[in-house]
Every structure is written in structure tokens, then in C-alpha cells.
Design an enzyme around this catalytic site. Sequence first.
Site, PDB file in Angstrom:
ATOM      1  N   ARG A  92      -6.399  -8.850  -9.400  1.00  0.00           N
ATOM      2  CA  ARG A  92      -6.794  -9.526  -9.579  1.00  0.00           C
ATOM      3  C   ARG A  92      -8.161  -9.350  -9.868  1.00  0.00           C
ATOM      4  O   ARG A  92      -8.855  -8.317  -9.722  1.00  0.00           O
ATOM      5  CB  ARG A  92      -6.808 -10.184  -8.083  1.00  0.00           C
ATOM      6  CG  ARG A  92      -7.234 -10.021  -6.986  1.00  0.00           C
ATOM      7  CD  ARG A  92      -7.477 -10.500  -5.960  1.00  0.00           C
ATOM      8  NE  ARG A  92      -7.504 -10.486  -4.747  1.00  0.00           N
ATOM      9  CZ  ARG A  92      -8.447  -9.373  -3.835  1.00  0.00           C
ATOM     10  NH1 ARG A  92     -10.041  -9.037  -4.997  1.00  0.00           N
ATOM     11  NH2 ARG A  92      -8.984  -8.858  -2.750  1.00  0.00           N
ATOM     12  N   GLU A 127      -3.369   6.925   8.066  1.00  0.00           N
ATOM     13  CA  GLU A 127      -4.054   7.790   7.092  1.00  0.00           C
ATOM     14  C   GLU A 127      -5.167   8.263   8.145  1.00  0.00           C
ATOM     15  O   GLU A 127      -5.510   7.667   8.920  1.00  0.00           O
ATOM     16  CB  GLU A 127      -4.927   6.986   6.334  1.00  0.00           C
ATOM     17  CG  GLU A 127      -4.404   6.115   4.857  1.00  0.00           C
ATOM     18  CD  GLU A 127      -5.208   5.211   3.837  1.00  0.00           C
ATOM     19  OE1 GLU A 127      -6.624   5.198   4.300  1.00  0.00           O
ATOM     20  OE2 GLU A 127      -4.035   4.727   2.818  1.00  0.00           O
ATOM     21  N   LYS A 179       0.915  -1.334   0.197  1.00  0.00           N
ATOM     22  CA  LYS A 179       0.098  -0.021   0.678  1.00  0.00           C
ATOM     23  C   LYS A 179       1.091   0.701  -0.001  1.00  0.00           C
ATOM     24  O   LYS A 179       0.689   2.456  -0.799  1.00  0.00           O
ATOM     25  CB  LYS A 179      -1.520   0.747   1.165  1.00  0.00           C
ATOM     26  CG  LYS A 179      -1.566  -1.247   1.221  1.00  0.00           C
ATOM     27  CD  LYS A 179      -2.917  -1.008   1.888  1.00  0.00           C
ATOM     28  CE  LYS A 179      -3.585  -1.694   2.850  1.00  0.00           C
ATOM     29  NZ  LYS A 179      -4.809  -2.550   0.840  1.00  0.00           N
TER      30      LYS A 179
HETATM   31  P1  ADP Z   1     -12.557  -8.271  -2.312  1.00  0.00           P
HETATM   32  O1  ADP Z   1     -12.734  -6.590  -2.662  1.00  0.00           O
HETATM   33  O2  ADP Z   1     -12.292  -9.033  -3.180  1.00  0.00           O
HETATM   34  O3  ADP Z   1     -13.688  -8.379  -1.349  1.00  0.00           O
HETATM   35  P2  ADP Z   1     -10.761  -8.527  -0.846  1.00  0.00           P
HETATM   36  O4  ADP Z   1      -9.013  -7.789  -0.023  1.00  0.00           O
HETATM   37  O5  ADP Z   1     -11.757  -8.518   0.633  1.00  0.00           O
HETATM   38  O6  ADP Z   1     -11.073  -8.404  -1.968  1.00  0.00           O
HETATM   39  O7  ADP Z   1      -9.920  -9.888  -0.329  1.00  0.00           O
HETATM   40  C1  ADP Z   1     -10.637 -11.053  -0.846  1.00  0.00           C
HETATM   41  C2  ADP Z   1     -11.261 -11.982   0.688  1.00  0.00           C
HETATM   42  O8  ADP Z   1     -11.403 -13.166  -0.205  1.00  0.00           O
HETATM   43  C3  ADP Z   1     -10.426 -12.285   1.112  1.00  0.00           C
HETATM   44  O9  ADP Z   1     -11.351 -11.785   2.413  1.00  0.00           O
HETATM   45  C4  ADP Z   1     -10.181 -13.930   1.412  1.00  0.00           C
HETATM   46  O10 ADP Z   1     -10.116 -14.540   2.075  1.00  0.00           O
HETATM   47  C5  ADP Z   1     -10.907 -14.170   0.746  1.00  0.00           C
HETATM   48  N1  ADP Z   1     -10.447 -15.208  -0.231  1.00  0.00           N
HETATM   49  C6  ADP Z   1     -10.068 -15.913  -0.662  1.00  0.00           C
HETATM   50  N2  ADP Z   1     -10.775 -17.309  -0.974  1.00  0.00           N
HETATM   51  C7  ADP Z   1     -11.044 -17.439  -1.000  1.00  0.00           C
HETATM   52  C8  ADP Z   1     -12.055 -18.671  -1.508  1.00  0.00           C
HETATM   53  N3  ADP Z   1     -12.291 -19.743  -2.371  1.00  0.00           N
HETATM   54  N4  ADP Z   1     -13.697 -18.214  -1.294  1.00  0.00           N
HETATM   55  C9  ADP Z   1     -14.531 -17.358  -0.218  1.00  0.00           C
HETATM   56  N5  ADP Z   1     -13.295 -16.496  -0.268  1.00  0.00           N
HETATM   57  C10 ADP Z   1     -11.627 -16.340  -0.415  1.00  0.00           C
HETATM   58  P1  ADP Z   2      -7.483  -3.705   2.108  1.00  0.00           P
HETATM   59  O1  ADP Z   2      -7.169  -3.624   1.601  1.00  0.00           O
HETATM   60  O2  ADP Z   2      -7.993  -4.575   3.644  1.00  0.00           O
HETATM   61  O3  ADP Z   2      -8.795  -3.848   1.514  1.00  0.00           O
HETATM   62  P2  ADP Z   2      -8.054  -0.841   2.105  1.00  0.00           P
HETATM   63  O4  ADP Z   2      -6.876   0.372   2.515  1.00  0.00           O
HETATM   64  O5  ADP Z   2      -8.750  -1.227   0.713  1.00  0.00           O
HETATM   65  O6  ADP Z   2      -8.049  -2.388   2.475  1.00  0.00           O
HETATM   66  O7  ADP Z   2      -9.217  -0.273   3.273  1.00  0.00           O
HETATM   67  C1  ADP Z   2     -10.436  -1.125   3.032  1.00  0.00           C
HETATM   68  C2  ADP Z   2     -11.907  -0.889   3.798  1.00  0.00           C
HETATM   69  O8  ADP Z   2     -10.834   0.746   4.451  1.00  0.00           O
HETATM   70  C3  ADP Z   2     -12.313   0.352   2.526  1.00  0.00           C
HETATM   71  O9  ADP Z   2     -12.956  -0.486   2.142  1.00  0.00           O
HETATM   72  C4  ADP Z   2     -12.518   1.380   3.836  1.00  0.00           C
HETATM   73  O10 ADP Z   2     -13.786   1.191   4.059  1.00  0.00           O
HETATM   74  C5  ADP Z   2     -12.203   1.421   4.670  1.00  0.00           C
HETATM   75  N1  ADP Z   2     -10.768   2.628   4.410  1.00  0.00           N
HETATM   76  C6  ADP Z   2      -9.641   2.016   4.106  1.00  0.00           C
HETATM   77  N2  ADP Z   2      -9.057   3.686   3.887  1.00  0.00           N
HETATM   78  C7  ADP Z   2      -9.860   4.244   4.796  1.00  0.00           C
HETATM   79  C8  ADP Z   2      -9.301   5.649   5.413  1.00  0.00           C
HETATM   80  N3  ADP Z   2      -8.787   6.170   5.253  1.00  0.00           N
HETATM   81  N4  ADP Z   2     -10.816   6.279   6.097  1.00  0.00           N
HETATM   82  C9  ADP Z   2     -12.089   5.795   6.539  1.00  0.00           C
HETATM   83  N5  ADP Z   2     -12.263   4.320   6.321  1.00  0.00           N
HETATM   84  C10 ADP Z   2     -11.297   4.000   5.497  1.00  0.00           C
END
Ligand code: ADP
Ligand code: ADP
Length: 674
Positions: free
Chosen positions: A294, A200, A116
Site C-alpha cells: 500500500r 525472529e 509474515k
Molecule cells: P507505516 O510504515 O506506513 O507507518 P504501519 O504498519 O505503521 O505502516 O501502519 C500504518 C498505521 O497507520 C497503522 O498503525 C494504522 O493503525 C494507522 N492508520 C490507519 N489508518 C489511518 C488513518 N486514516 N489516519 C491515521 N492513521 C491511520
Molecule cells: P509491522 O508489521 O508491525 O510493521 P515489522 O516486522 O515491520 O512489523 O516490524 C516492525 C518494527 O519492529 C521494525 O521496524 C523494527 O524496528 C522492529 N523489528 C522487527 N523485527 C525485528 C528484529 N528481528 N529485531 C529487532 N527489531 C525488529
Amino acid sequence: MFKRILIANRGEIACRIMRTCRRLGVETVAVYSEADVNSRHVAEADFAVLIGPASASESYLRADHILVAALSSGAEAIHPGYGFLSEKLELIDACAKYGIAFVGPNRRAIEVMGSKIESKRLARNTGVACVPGYDEDEQSPERLLAEAQRIGFPLLIKASAGGGGKGMRRVNASDDFLPMLALARKEALASFGDERVLLEKYIVNPRHIEVQIVGDRQGGLVHLFERECSIQRRFQKVIEEAPAHHLSADVASKLYESALRIGSAMAYDNAGTVEFVLDADDHDKPYFLEVNTRLQVEHPVTEMTTGIDLVEWQLRIASGEPLPLQQAQIGRSGWAIECRLNAEQPEHDFRASLGPLLAYLEPRQESGVRIDSGLHGKSEVSPYYDSMLAKVIGYGASRTQAIEKACQGIESLRIEGVCTNAAMLLQILRHEGFDAVLTTRFLEMHFPQGTQPEPDLHLLHTLAVAAAWAASQRVAPSAWGELRGFRVTARGGPLASVDLRLCDISAALGSETVRLTLSDGVYALAGRGGLSARVQMDGAAWVVQVTDQHGLDTAVHIKHTHGRRWFSWLQGRSVVWDAEHELEHSLHGSIQLSQERNLSATLPGRVSELLVREGEQIKAGAPLLIMEAMKLYHTLAAPVTGRVGRVHVKAGDIVAHGQLLVELEPQTEPQAVS
Ligand code: ADP
Ligand code: ADP
Ligand code: MG
């Protein structure tokens, strides 16, 4: 196009990828762990290779095992799905080494976006605004604290290598910063093997909106519009939709433009998602969050509204073909909403619900309802993997229609044997606030106590289980199978009556005592709006026809599961009852149909902290201990109000699934008021 590919994943996404492969005539190779021998993705693949024991770190996360499986099965490409190895350099490197195509973007994009810290720098260099904060290399606590004070509170500590909402901590005040930093680092190291963090500013009313991009290896790059994913719980998405609700055209086009700018800076060459948070308090001002390199869980809402099959595009691009359409040829219409169906119990602090399925039935394919599922009748929900079982996607010309279709899909998808969050999803979709501007605070705003079972439906479940149980007492269990169409009558014995104490189920029901009586094959529930129930045996299930005071019938399906558990299903909502031991004492007298009174481990894991002592008074919902399982910390709460009895574990103990942790002595009688 490839002739045969390997899918390095499981569950719904593996099945989803296979669906497109079948349509394109591409053969599929599944990989599976020992826990997944009977799973649907194995059954649906053309070939399947065992890659190790149940634990993901010994199977689905083993790039070497997966490569061996690909080479030995003659697969030309590997599709990683999401999660697991999808964003790990290990897999893409192994593919390169053995001449297997990787269905994803170039290595550099994955590397930069995996951090990140680096991805924010790249975004900033392209002129895209990022959430104000700190993302430099220096990581000393002193420097981080000073930066935190400069940024101001509340702020977020994020693991640079984090994902899936893990490794994030909100800090509200300066004094909390250093302890939270230590925790975040520990979690980041345990989960991602990298303890670097960034800071952040916490946006208080954020909307999560993201843009789907797809690039090819010839330098083509397009966007497929946005998705809104603001309905979240603990930074994890629950419901997603396309288009975003209440989003101005100006902000939308700014998002598309920023996403393309970031994509082209990376020479992005497959499907990816550029995530933003928008500040709802500041005219939806967008800030870049991260890029997911992805296929995303929520990709179906984009597919439903654009008519594009993203998996097909991914495969074509990975095999060297150019993008099938140019930007000007891509449009969208209608509205799509996706709901993540998880094996969990929202009314019990989202405790996991595990075990073999008793039945699985998808609704008939009809327009406007799409089910992406990893289940079939032989599935077992195991503690080793993600709790997401399936996704229900509703599609229609308008948002209202999409919501209606999603509800219809949830209610008709029949998953028996485990509990799901179906009732919660329906409550969100039907909540009046769901029509307003959505922010990630939606759940805490509208369901501050968490979602609770709907009282009327829960009463139906309770009555039906009690009636089925009462009926079961009159027939020898061995004869159940033969008694098809059996209807309980009073002929066999005296009038049965059961006093049910409906307790601990929801505030609306309280702990009222109601009387269930049997007369002429009909169980009546005294004192509850004239409900009555007719019990029938249908194969292995009890079907309880509940009739209300207006003569309206509702059928509840009930099964006696393994052990002493009962399971009931009604319009998508399911309840697992650990109630038999409480029901079987007598047909007469007071019976408690409560949930478990003791605390057992819902997952195998390690006890990380005990929060109560023997003899202590506790209220239902009070935290009792913290467990560490699957690299996450789970707080286990008291299922009942009462006193802590024997405590069977201490911090540091490794416990098995189902192991008794803490005994509780529930307070049986309400305190006398003097
Ligand atoms: P998205 O925005 O696509 O939900 P996330 O960052 O939340 O992305 O990641 C996808 C989530 O899916 C992760 O929490 C991961 O643990 C979960 N995951 C990975 N592989 C599988 C699977 N085969 N079936 C269901 N969930 C999975
Ligand atoms: P991850 O890799 O776990 O998906 P993200 O950076 O995409 O991490 O953040 C996941 C979620 O956390 C976001 O969808 C949002 O809801 C919340 N979030 C992330 N950054 C912030 C922020 N600076 N302020 C408020 N909410 C945040
Ligand atoms: Mg994210």
C-alpha cells in the site's frame, strides 16, 4: 485516468489523496463515520457518503458499506489509503465483484504479503536474507519453545498477520517464553483474527530501512530509493527520512536489488514498500522484514526527494497506464524528513489527548515545509481512530536544512485545544545524537525517562496561564468578548498576588514556590530570573507577552476551553491545564498548578487489570491499572506521588472516556528530613 474515485479512509491520508485528485481533475468521494461529520476530509471532497457509526469496525472497516457508497456515487475506483482495509482481501474482492478498480497491487501480492510467514518464505526463495528464526506451519507451544531455544534470546514473537507494530513481543529469557507466547497469541487473535506467530532473532542494534517500489500492469518495476525509519517508539515509526543517513552505497544498492527481486517475484503492480532491518553491529547487514502492499505513511519523503507524486502514479497504474518513468530516468536530490504529529502527551506516558480543536492554523506555504494534515478548525480528536493528526515534512538541499525546515514547520503549525508530541519531535530533531548512525534504540538511549517539557518553555507556559487566569478573575466572564484589547491594570482592586507551586511538571522545576504579583497591569514572577508578563485580551484568546531579563518578548496564546480547562500554545508546543479548580480558590494563598491528581480514563475501554489497592503508597509514574482500548493494552500510571484513595473500578469493567478510575491523595508536603 479515472473521472471519479472513492477514498476509503479518513484523516490526513484521505486529504492527501484528494490533493492529487484535484490537481489531476479527478472527482473525489469521501466516506465518513458519524464521528467524522465535521471533519476536513468530508469538507474537501466533491461528494461524501455516511457509512456508519463511529466505531471503525462498523464504518471504515465495512467493505460492504464502502462498496455500496462507491456504486451509488458512481466512483470508478477505490483508493484505500493505509491502515483500515488497505491490505484486506475483502475490499479487493468486493471491488473485483462489482467492476470497480482497486488502487493497489494484485490480489495475490496482498495475500502473500499479508502473512509474515509466507512473505519470508517468498523472500528467501528469491535469495534475499531474512532474520534468522522460525516460520514453519507447526504452532504447538512445545515446538515453538524448542525453536526459541535453538534461536537464542533475546528474540521476537511476531503475529504472522500483524502490522503497525502490534502483536510483537520481545522475550529476553527462556523462562519468559511460554507466558509471552500466550499473550502474543491472545493479542494476535483479538487484533487480526489469526493467532499464528513466527519467531525472529532480536537484532540488538537495528536500523529500519525500506525501499519504495512501484510496478505497473505491463510488467514494469522500478525502485524509488530508500527511506530510513529508525526513530521508533514501541515498534512504531515517529520520524522518517530520505535518503538514509550514514548508509554506504554498497548496502543501499544491495537493498534496491533485493527489493526489486522480491517485487518481481510477486509481479508487483502498484506502489509498495519492502522493509529491512539492518544490523548496525554487523556492518549494516540487511535482513528482509516484510512488504507493505500500500501507500506508506512516510511516502512524502520519497516524493520530496524524487519529485514524483506517488498517488498520481498509483492512480495511473490502477487505470491501466504504464509507469510514467523508467529506472534510468528516476533520480533524487536533497533531503527530506517527516515527523508524525500525534495527539498525545509524551511527558505523561503518551496519554491520548482528545477533544474539539479551538483553532487550527497551517503556516503559509513556503518552500521546504510540507504539511499533510487531516485537521481543520472544526475538527475534533476522537478516541475512535489513530492518534496521528498530521505530518510535518521538512525539505532542503542538505540534511541540516531539512531538519531546520521540519522544526520551523512544527513550530508554526498551530493546533489549539489538544496536546501533541510537537515538543518531543523538536527535541529529537535537535538532539546531538540525531546526527549519528540512527537505530531503533534512539529514544530509549537518549530519552530513557521519556521526553520532558523544556523547563524554560514550560515556565513560560505556566506563568502565562497563571497570569491569564489571574487577569480573568478581574473581569466578568460575560464581558470578555467585548473587551477587545483589554489590558489588565491594578486600578480595579488591590494588588493581586498568586503563589504558584510549580510541581509535577518536570524534574527541573521541582516543586518550587514562586510568587506572581500584579502591579500596573504587569504580572511579575518573583524569584525566576526577572520574568514578567503583560496580559491582553485578543478576541477569544488571552495573549500573554512574557518578557525575560534581557527584555526579550515571547507571546503565549491562551484560551479558556470547555469545562474548567485552560489551554496554552507557544511555538508549536501546547499544554492543556486542568488547573482552574486549583487556581480559583483565591488570589492569595498557595495554589497548585499541577496536572490532574486523580486517574481518569483517557479512552473508552475495558479495565483489564488493577495493579494497586486502596491505601497503597505510590510514586508518580507507577503503573496503576491496565486498560484495553482499541484492541491495545495501555498502562495508566499515577500522575502524582502519594497514596491510593478510593478505587472506583474492578477488572472487567467497561469505562467511558473521562470516567474517574482511581482517586489519589497526593503527598502535599515534602517529607521532613531528620
Ligand atoms: P507505516 O510504515 O506506513 O507507518 P504501519 O504498519 O505503521 O505502516 O501502519 C500504518 C498505521 O497507520 C497503522 O498503525 C494504522 O493503525 C494507522 N492508520 C490507519 N489508518 C489511518 C488513518 N486514516 N489516519 C491515521 N492513521 C491511520
Ligand atoms: P509491522 O508489521 O508491525 O510493521 P515489522 O516486522 O515491520 O512489523 O516490524 C516492525 C518494527 O519492529 C521494525 O521496524 C523494527 O524496528 C522492529 N523489528 C522487527 N523485527 C525485528 C528484529 N528481528 N529485531 C529487532 N527489531 C525488529
Ligand atoms: Mg513494518
